[in-house]
Design a protein around this motif. Structure first.
Motif, PDB file in Angstrom:
ATOM      1  N   GLY A   1       0.760  -1.210   0.053  1.00  0.00           N
ATOM      2  CA  GLY A   1       0.110   0.139  -0.222  1.00  0.00           C
ATOM      3  C   GLY A   1       0.894   1.136  -0.047  1.00  0.00           C
ATOM      4  N   GLU A   2       1.844   1.289  -0.031  1.00  0.00           N
ATOM      5  CA  GLU A   2       3.152   2.283  -0.076  1.00  0.00           C
ATOM      6  C   GLU A   2       3.548   2.606  -1.300  1.00  0.00           C
ATOM      7  OE1 GLU A   2       6.340   1.035   2.550  1.00  0.00           O
ATOM      8  OE2 GLU A   2       4.702   0.909   4.440  1.00  0.00           O
ATOM      9  N   PRO A   3       3.819   3.950  -1.730  1.00  0.00           N
ATOM     10  CA  PRO A   3       4.233   4.388  -2.967  1.00  0.00           C
ATOM     11  C   PRO A   3       5.801   3.779  -3.089  1.00  0.00           C
ATOM     12  CG  PRO A   3       4.374   6.125  -1.246  1.00  0.00           C
ATOM     13  CD  PRO A   3       3.449   5.180  -0.818  1.00  0.00           C
ATOM     14  N   SER A   4       6.167   3.513  -4.305  1.00  0.00           N
ATOM     15  CA  SER A   4       7.546   2.901  -4.612  1.00  0.00           C
ATOM     16  C   SER A   4       8.346   4.045  -4.437  1.00  0.00           C
ATOM     17  CB  SER A   4       7.550   1.963  -5.650  1.00  0.00           C
ATOM     18  OG  SER A   4       8.773   1.752  -6.096  1.00  0.00           O
ATOM     19  N   PRO A   5       9.704   3.851  -3.975  1.00  0.00           N
ATOM     20  CA  PRO A   5      10.779   4.748  -4.029  1.00  0.00           C
ATOM     21  C   PRO A   5      11.491   4.720  -5.357  1.00  0.00           C
ATOM     22  CG  PRO A   5      11.342   3.238  -2.621  1.00  0.00           C
ATOM     23  CD  PRO A   5       9.977   2.565  -3.137  1.00  0.00           C
ATOM     24  N   TRP A   6      11.069   3.517  -6.103  1.00  0.00           N
ATOM     25  CA  TRP A   6      12.178   3.548  -7.350  1.00  0.00           C
ATOM     26  C   TRP A   6      11.183   3.665  -8.727  1.00  0.00           C
ATOM     27  CZ3 TRP A   6      11.855  -0.509  -3.256  1.00  0.00           C
ATOM     28  CH2 TRP A   6      12.810  -0.425  -2.458  1.00  0.00           C
ATOM     29  N   SER A   7      11.730   3.952  -9.620  1.00  0.00           N
ATOM     30  CA  SER A   7      10.795   4.287 -10.828  1.00  0.00           C
ATOM     31  C   SER A   7      10.241   2.737 -11.325  1.00  0.00           C
ATOM     32  CB  SER A   7      11.653   4.899 -11.936  1.00  0.00           C
ATOM     33  OG  SER A   7      12.613   4.086 -12.633  1.00  0.00           O
ATOM     34  N   ARG A   8       9.305   2.708 -12.084  1.00  0.00           N
ATOM     35  CA  ARG A   8       8.759   1.623 -12.849  1.00  0.00           C
ATOM     36  C   ARG A   8       9.853   1.030 -13.762  1.00  0.00           C
ATOM     37  NH1 ARG A   8       2.908   1.887 -15.631  1.00  0.00           N
ATOM     38  NH2 ARG A   8       2.417   2.338 -13.481  1.00  0.00           N
ATOM     39  N   GLU A   9      10.443   1.802 -14.479  1.00  0.00           N
ATOM     40  CA  GLU A   9      11.499   1.634 -15.626  1.00  0.00           C
ATOM     41  C   GLU A   9      12.589   0.818 -14.801  1.00  0.00           C
ATOM     42  OE1 GLU A   9      12.350   0.028 -18.923  1.00  0.00           O
ATOM     43  OE2 GLU A   9      10.423   1.334 -18.719  1.00  0.00           O
ATOM     44  N   ALA A  10      12.940   1.352 -13.547  1.00  0.00           N
ATOM     45  CA  ALA A  10      14.145   0.733 -13.028  1.00  0.00           C
ATOM     46  C   ALA A  10      13.565  -0.679 -12.644  1.00  0.00           C
ATOM     47  CB  ALA A  10      14.238   1.372 -11.491  1.00  0.00           C
ATOM     48  N   GLY A  11      12.392  -0.979 -12.307  1.00  0.00           N
ATOM     49  CA  GLY A  11      11.950  -2.364 -12.029  1.00  0.00           C
ATOM     50  C   GLY A  11      12.038  -3.186 -13.119  1.00  0.00           C
ATOM     51  N   ARG A  12      11.528  -2.586 -14.310  1.00  0.00           N
ATOM     52  CA  ARG A  12      11.565  -3.500 -15.396  1.00  0.00           C
ATOM     53  C   ARG A  12      12.961  -3.549 -15.816  1.00  0.00           C
ATOM     54  NH1 ARG A  12       6.419  -0.692 -18.697  1.00  0.00           N
ATOM     55  NH2 ARG A  12       4.965  -1.321 -17.842  1.00  0.00           N
ATOM     56  N   ASP A  13      13.945  -2.914 -15.728  1.00  0.00           N
ATOM     57  CA  ASP A  13      15.355  -3.160 -16.106  1.00  0.00           C
ATOM     58  C   ASP A  13      15.848  -4.326 -15.211  1.00  0.00           C
ATOM     59  OD1 ASP A  13      15.146  -1.233 -18.075  1.00  0.00           O
ATOM     60  OD2 ASP A  13      16.241   0.362 -16.807  1.00  0.00           O
ATOM     61  N   ARG A  14      15.447  -4.236 -14.049  1.00  0.00           N
ATOM     62  CA  ARG A  14      15.953  -5.368 -12.942  1.00  0.00           C
ATOM     63  C   ARG A  14      15.508  -6.756 -13.335  1.00  0.00           C
ATOM     64  NH1 ARG A  14      16.158  -0.509 -10.358  1.00  0.00           N
ATOM     65  NH2 ARG A  14      18.034  -0.318  -8.794  1.00  0.00           N
ATOM     66  N   VAL A  15      14.175  -6.635 -13.788  1.00  0.00           N
ATOM     67  CA  VAL A  15      13.514  -7.793 -14.017  1.00  0.00           C
ATOM     68  C   VAL A  15      14.033  -8.596 -15.279  1.00  0.00           C
ATOM     69  CG1 VAL A  15      11.277  -9.044 -14.760  1.00  0.00           C
ATOM     70  CG2 VAL A  15      11.440  -7.550 -12.670  1.00  0.00           C
ATOM     71  N   ARG A  16      14.287  -7.569 -16.452  1.00  0.00           N
ATOM     72  CA  ARG A  16      14.677  -8.068 -17.586  1.00  0.00           C
ATOM     73  C   ARG A  16      16.047  -8.694 -17.449  1.00  0.00           C
ATOM     74  NH1 ARG A  16      13.019  -2.471 -19.616  1.00  0.00           N
ATOM     75  NH2 ARG A  16      10.966  -3.062 -20.595  1.00  0.00           N
ATOM     76  N   HIS A  17      17.098  -8.165 -16.516  1.00  0.00           N
ATOM     77  CA  HIS A  17      18.200  -8.618 -16.295  1.00  0.00           C
ATOM     78  C   HIS A  17      18.118  -9.881 -15.660  1.00  0.00           C
ATOM     79  CE1 HIS A  17      22.455  -8.845 -14.996  1.00  0.00           C
ATOM     80  NE2 HIS A  17      22.040  -8.802 -13.722  1.00  0.00           N
ATOM     81  N   LEU A  18      17.289 -10.116 -14.597  1.00  0.00           N
ATOM     82  CA  LEU A  18      17.281 -11.379 -13.923  1.00  0.00           C
ATOM     83  C   LEU A  18      16.663 -12.531 -14.701  1.00  0.00           C
ATOM     84  CD1 LEU A  18      15.525  -9.975 -10.354  1.00  0.00           C
ATOM     85  CD2 LEU A  18      17.719 -11.072 -10.770  1.00  0.00           C
ATOM     86  N   VAL A  19      15.729 -12.205 -15.660  1.00  0.00           N
ATOM     87  CA  VAL A  19      15.098 -13.388 -16.238  1.00  0.00           C
ATOM     88  C   VAL A  19      16.213 -14.150 -17.170  1.00  0.00           C
ATOM     89  CG1 VAL A  19      14.429 -12.205 -18.578  1.00  0.00           C
ATOM     90  CG2 VAL A  19      13.080 -14.102 -17.558  1.00  0.00           C
ATOM     91  N   GLY A  20      17.282 -13.376 -17.560  1.00  0.00           N
ATOM     92  CA  GLY A  20      18.474 -14.059 -18.160  1.00  0.00           C
ATOM     93  C   GLY A  20      19.458 -14.817 -17.276  1.00  0.00           C
ATOM     94  N   LEU A  21      19.133 -14.762 -16.062  1.00  0.00           N
ATOM     95  CA  LEU A  21      20.305 -15.413 -15.225  1.00  0.00           C
ATOM     96  C   LEU A  21      19.547 -16.761 -14.598  1.00  0.00           C
ATOM     97  CD1 LEU A  21      21.008 -12.154 -12.647  1.00  0.00           C
ATOM     98  CD2 LEU A  21      22.290 -12.992 -15.013  1.00  0.00           C
TER      99      LEU A  21
END
Length: 331
Positions: free
Chosen positions: A156-176
């Motif tokens: 229920g809290e606003p994220s301190p990180w940007s949406r694009e930052a989350g997507r970049d991390r996830v795109r990186h993780l899916v290849g590991l």
């Protein structure tokens, strides 16, 4: 035990007593009608003095003036979406402070989460999944609904990180591979781990491809592995409980139907013989553990029920069907 909700007139416009509103927050239902009830069940519980309208393709809204119930078409029937108490229609406004104080005295306090940013304070009772919206200036309750679309804590809290930052991390993780993901998490995990894991899971589910679709050079099975890993991390960090995590698995199709149904049944924290029912168990502080186990059983069996047409194991089908027969009696 909380006072019983008032009679049929309380679902119509006017000024119901406070017990009506506290009962809704605690139980997530209006005189037994909840977000899983069918149109016929709601008629039996609330009567036939309603107005119905179609709010979109395959959607149905029923209004009892103060109370609204919504469904969406599912096959030949209707699947419940939500129940809302439109408190802004009251003749005498309902103070959120008075409501919160009454619930506090009863032992079922509300939790305030971050405001919605457009003029409303937001409160939630997590176990009943009821949300309360109140006007920031006047303190008057605008609406109460179940299930809530927001939650206490990191969700229920606003994220301190940007949406694009989350997507970049996830795109990186899916290849590991698994060892590399674990090492990455050990290096990157911040002190506020719960909110971080939730942030990554939200980013992942936004990028999760449909069945048969390839994204960023990876097929869906690789994304499913990552999604399950992130859900496990969310559960370990306490941002999701087991019921929430398994329901997410079903919602996003992360396991084959038989495996997903088995996960639902394994997560039910009580046997059918021992589960609390509306006839056997009051909503009270001393029975809250049993009430919440019954709620978990209801959510998980309904999630499993959505997969029944695709389940091959007859024993799994029979067990889910037995749980579904209890649906209207569960908390």
């Amino acid at each position: 035990m909380l006072p019983e909700a008032e009679g049929p007139s309380t679902v119509r416009q006017g000024s119901p007593g406070m017990a009506f509103f506290t009962d809704f927050v605690v139980t997530g239902a209006v005189r037994g009608a909840d977000a899983t009830s069918t149109p016929a069940e709601v008629t039996g519980l609330l009567g036939d003095a309603f107005v119905e309208s179609r709010t979109g393709p395959g959607q149905l809204l029923r209004s009892y003036e103060l109370v609204e119930v919504a469904w969406e078409r599912e096959g030949d029937g209707w699947r419940g979406l939500y129940v809302t108490v439109q408190a802004h229609r009251l003749d005498v406004p309902l103070s959120v402070d008075a409501l919160a104080a009454d619930l506090e005295r009863a032992g079922f306090p509300l939790v305030e989460v971050a405001p919605d940013g457009v003029g409303c304070r937001r409160f939630v009772r997590a176990d009943s999944r009821v949300a309360v919206l109140a006007d920031e200036e006047s303190g008057q309750v605008v609406a109460m609904m179940v299930p809530a679309w927001f939650a206490p804590g990191p969700r229920g809290e606003p994220s301190p990180w940007s949406r694009e930052a989350g997507r970049d991390r996830v795109r990186h993780l899916v290849g590991l591979g698994a060892p590399e993901r674990d090492a990455w998490a050990r290096r990157r995990q911040p002190d506020e781990a719960a909110r971080w894991w939730w942030f990554l899971w939200v980013a992942c589910r936004q990028l999760l491809p449909d069945e048969g679709e390839r994204r960023f050079g990876h097929d869906r099975s690789v994304w499913e592995v990552l999604a399950l890993w992130l859900l496990g991390a969310c559960e370990a960090a306490g941002v999701l409980d087991r019921t929430d995590a398994v329901c997410e698995i079903v919602r996003y199709g992360l396991l084959e139907p038989d495996a997903a149904v088995r996960a639902c049944l394994d997560a039910i924290p009580v046997s059918r013989a021992d589960v609390a029912t509306r006839e056997s168990t009051p909503y009270a502080q001393e029975t809250l553990a049993a009430v919440n186990a019954s709620r978990a059983a209801k959510r998980l069996s309904l999630a499993a029920g959505e997969l029944l047409p695709r389940v091959g194991d007859p024993a799994l089908r029979a067990e889910v069907e037995a749980w579904l027969e209890l649906r209207t009696r569960l908390m």
